[in-house]
Every structure is written in structure tokens, then in C-alpha cells.
Write a protein that holds these residues in place. Structure first.
Motif, PDB file in Angstrom:
ATOM      1  N   ARG A  75      36.284  34.154  25.856  1.00 47.82           N
ATOM      2  CA  ARG A  75      36.746  33.049  25.040  1.00 47.82           C
ATOM      3  C   ARG A  75      36.067  33.200  23.681  1.00 47.82           C
ATOM      4  NH1 ARG A  75      32.678  28.663  27.150  1.00 47.82           N
ATOM      5  NH2 ARG A  75      33.109  27.616  25.177  1.00 47.82           N
ATOM      6  N   THR A 129      33.522  32.896  21.631  1.00 42.88           N
ATOM      7  CA  THR A 129      32.083  32.603  21.532  1.00 42.88           C
ATOM      8  C   THR A 129      31.385  33.860  21.016  1.00 42.88           C
ATOM      9  OG1 THR A 129      31.307  33.470  23.647  1.00 42.88           O
ATOM     10  CG2 THR A 129      32.236  31.246  23.687  1.00 42.88           C
ATOM     11  N   ASN A 155      28.964  35.603  22.360  1.00 46.98           N
ATOM     12  CA  ASN A 155      28.842  36.645  23.386  1.00 46.98           C
ATOM     13  C   ASN A 155      30.189  37.312  23.646  1.00 46.98           C
ATOM     14  OD1 ASN A 155      26.080  36.655  24.068  1.00 46.98           O
ATOM     15  ND2 ASN A 155      26.323  34.743  25.196  1.00 46.98           N
ATOM     16  N   LYS A 167      31.123  39.858  20.909  1.00 49.84           N
ATOM     17  CA  LYS A 167      30.358  41.115  20.938  1.00 49.84           C
ATOM     18  C   LYS A 167      31.238  42.204  21.563  1.00 49.84           C
ATOM     19  CE  LYS A 167      25.790  39.256  22.043  1.00 49.84           C
ATOM     20  NZ  LYS A 167      24.810  39.217  23.147  1.00 49.84           N
ATOM     21  N   GLN A 189      35.754  29.706  34.548  1.00 55.10           N
ATOM     22  CA  GLN A 189      34.719  30.737  34.737  1.00 55.10           C
ATOM     23  C   GLN A 189      33.971  30.579  36.061  1.00 55.10           C
ATOM     24  OE1 GLN A 189      34.552  28.248  32.653  1.00 55.10           O
ATOM     25  NE2 GLN A 189      32.486  27.476  32.343  1.00 55.10           N
ATOM     26  N   LYS A 190      34.191  29.417  36.757  1.00 58.48           N
ATOM     27  CA  LYS A 190      33.545  29.201  38.064  1.00 58.48           C
ATOM     28  C   LYS A 190      34.567  29.327  39.205  1.00 58.48           C
ATOM     29  CE  LYS A 190      29.852  27.694  35.762  1.00 58.48           C
ATOM     30  NZ  LYS A 190      29.065  28.739  35.137  1.00 58.48           N
ATOM     31  N   GLY A 212      29.409  33.574  36.919  1.00 57.85           N
ATOM     32  CA  GLY A 212      30.306  32.537  36.427  1.00 57.85           C
ATOM     33  C   GLY A 212      30.269  32.305  34.933  1.00 57.85           C
ATOM     34  N   ARG A 213      30.119  33.384  34.174  1.00 56.82           N
ATOM     35  CA  ARG A 213      30.078  33.249  32.717  1.00 56.82           C
ATOM     36  C   ARG A 213      30.911  34.343  32.077  1.00 56.82           C
ATOM     37  NH1 ARG A 213      24.094  31.344  30.924  1.00 56.82           N
ATOM     38  NH2 ARG A 213      24.320  29.305  31.877  1.00 56.82           N
ATOM     39  N   ILE A 214      31.372  34.051  30.862  1.00 56.17           N
ATOM     40  CA  ILE A 214      32.045  35.111  30.114  1.00 56.17           C
ATOM     41  C   ILE A 214      31.017  35.683  29.140  1.00 56.17           C
ATOM     42  CG2 ILE A 214      34.285  33.998  30.365  1.00 56.17           C
ATOM     43  CD1 ILE A 214      32.675  34.145  26.961  1.00 56.17           C
ATOM     44  N   PRO A 215      31.184  36.902  28.663  1.00 55.90           N
ATOM     45  CA  PRO A 215      32.297  37.802  28.907  1.00 55.90           C
ATOM     46  C   PRO A 215      32.114  38.629  30.172  1.00 55.90           C
ATOM     47  CG  PRO A 215      30.796  38.804  27.342  1.00 55.90           C
ATOM     48  CD  PRO A 215      30.234  37.438  27.660  1.00 55.90           C
ATOM     49  N   GLU A 260      27.618  40.450  31.782  1.00 60.22           N
ATOM     50  CA  GLU A 260      26.461  40.425  30.870  1.00 60.22           C
ATOM     51  C   GLU A 260      26.844  41.251  29.646  1.00 60.22           C
ATOM     52  OE1 GLU A 260      23.393  38.936  30.458  1.00 60.22           O
ATOM     53  OE2 GLU A 260      24.036  37.653  32.081  1.00 60.22           O
ATOM     54  N   SER A 261      26.916  40.567  28.479  1.00 62.74           N
ATOM     55  CA  SER A 261      27.439  41.246  27.294  1.00 62.74           C
ATOM     56  C   SER A 261      26.696  42.549  26.993  1.00 62.74           C
ATOM     57  CB  SER A 261      27.414  40.307  26.092  1.00 62.74           C
ATOM     58  OG  SER A 261      26.130  39.780  25.885  1.00 62.74           O
TER      59      SER A 261
END
Ligand code: GSH
Length: 236
Positions: free
Chosen positions: A11, A13, A15, A18, A42-43, A54-57, A75-76
Motif C-alpha cells: 500500500r 507507505t 516501507n 522501498k 493484511q491480517k 501480517g504486514r506489508i510489504p 520484511e522490506s
């Protein structure tokens, strides 16, 4: 042209971009999935299969060399590392291995702490760029170090306190400001920064747009807090 093997789950953001900037700098084709934070997508179970955190990216890649097996990376920093190790064979934005070279409650303490830390880190970057005299963080070419850092520096007004801060918060860090603009002028940055929605750099430089942006943020976090409270009451 063969269809892209990479899908980016993201989305708008720091991160997230990147990764879209890294992909653009490497001229890689990819599909984009815009994760909806309002439904906590994301969850959702299908996404937790890709990133258990449960997180982007996050990305998936089905590279022909892997016999059709899907690789999942989150993990970016790890995603960037994966992308350069696999696709930056000419070391355009990396160097060979081994070479030298938010909370729904308002917490003034936490806000101050992170703003002070951000200012300190901007100072470290500014001094480094000034002392090294190089165009980029590591030498004179843009590498994944610059791409990982730029999304957080370009949103300086937001990181340092939004409306309480002057429109040009980087004025106190001249070398960093020059580097931020140098990065901003890159074709890959321009291509990647608007994925999956328009980037916020322009918004943060316009006080009217900034106020509207912050109001949307306040509404979003209030709605989340109200929903949390309603769920807690229902479970009493
Ligand atoms: N260390 C992680 C941080 C990822 C992260 O915090 N992502 C945020 C957006 S920038 C997110 O997905 N937040 C939603 C949530 O925590 O549910 C990385 O670099 O990828």
C-alpha cells in the motif's frame, strides 16, 4: 514479453515504496496487489500465508529456475536483499557481497521520543553525506541503501510532527536535503513512488492538502479505536 513472475503486496507507505522503487530501478515487471488496511486485509488468512507477520510489504515470485515453486518474502529489507541478489546481476543498485564499502492512544512521550530519534538520524545522514562528499549514501551510485532510506526522509514533515513543523523541515540538514532532491529526480524513484496510489511528497509540501491528509488519518484512527471499544464492550 513473458508475464511477470513477481507480485508485490503493498500500500502507499514508505516501507511499501522501498520495494516498488527497487523494482523500478531494476526495470523489473511485476503485478501489484493493493492491500486494504480498512478491512485489515493484511491480517487475513490468505495474506498471513505469505507474511505470517501480517504486514506489508511482501512479495511472491515464481521464477522459472525454481521449477514453478512460489517464493514468499516479507520484511522490506529482506525483500530488497532478495531482489538484488537474484536480479541485480550487474550491481546497478548494490555491491557484490563482501566488498567494502503508530497507537490509538495519544502518547506525548512516545511521539517526542520518535521525533527526537528521527531528527538525530537525519543529522547522522546529513553529516555522513557532507563528510563523504558523495552523491549517494554509499559512493556515487544509487544503491538499495538510498532506496531504503529515501521514503522516510522524503516524508520528513510528517515524521517530525506535521502541522507543527515548517514546510521545509530538511532545511536544517543541507546535505540530506540535496540528496533527497537528487533521489527524487531519479526515473526509478518517480516510477516506483506512486505504487499503488499517488505518493504523499506533494501533499506534505502543501499546508492545505496536509491538513486534509491529517484529518483523514485522525478519522481512520478514531474509527479503529471506536471499533476496538465496541468489541471490548460486547465481550464484557
Ligand atoms: N519491518 C517491516 C515493517 C512493516 C510495517 O510496519 N508495515 C506497515 C505499513 S508501513 C503495516 O503493514 N502496518 C499494518 C499493521 O501493522 O497491521 C518492514 O520493513 O517490512
Amino acid at each position: 514479453m513473458s508475464s511477470p513472475t513477481i507480485t508485490l503486496y503493498t500500500r502507499q507507505t514508505p516501507n511499501g515504496i522501498k520495494i516498488s522503487v527497487t523494482l523500478a530501478e531494476l526495470d523489473l515487471q511485476y503485478n501489484v496487489y493493493n492491500i486494504n488496511p480498512h478491512t485489515q486485509e493484511q491480517k487475513s488468512p490468505w495474506f498471513l500465508d505469505i507474511n505470517p507477520n501480517g504486514r506489508i510489504p511482501a512479495i511472491t515470485d515464481t521464477h522459472p529456475d525454481d521449477d514453478g515453486k512460489e517464493i514468499r518474502v516479507f520484511e522490506s529489507g529482506s525483500i530488497m536483499q532478495y531482489l538484488v541478489e537474484r536480479y541485480d546481476t550487474e550491481y546497478r543498485i548494490s555491491y557484490p557481497r563482501g566488498s567494502r564499502e503508530y497507537c490509538t492512544e495519544h502518547s506525548p512521550y512516545a511521539i517526542q521520543r520518535y521525533q527526537d530519534e528521527t531528527r538525530r538520524l537525519y543529522g547522522v545522514l546529513d553529516k555522513h553525506l557532507h563528510d563523504a562528499g558523495t552523491d549517494y549514501l554509499v559512493g556515487n551510485k544509487c544503491t538499495i541503501a538510498d532506496i531504503a532510506t529515501w521514503p522516510w526522509v522524503t516524508l520528513a514533515r510528517w515524521s517530525l510532527g506535521g502541522e507543527h513543523h515548517p514546510v521545509s523541515p530538511l532545511d536544517e540538514f543541507p546535505a540530506l536535503k540535496e540528496w533527497e532532491e537528487r533521489m527524487f529526480k531519479r526515473e526509478g524513484v518517480e516510477k516506483g513512488r506512486h505504487v499503488p496510489e499517488p505518493h504523499q511528497r506533494e501533499i506534505l509540501r502543501d499546508p492545505v492538502k496536509m491538513e486534509a491528509f491529517e484529518e483523514r488519518g485522525r478519522e481512520f484512527y478514531k474509527k479503529t479505536a471506536d471499533e476496538k471499544e465496541a468489541t471490548a464492550k460486547a465481550n464484557e
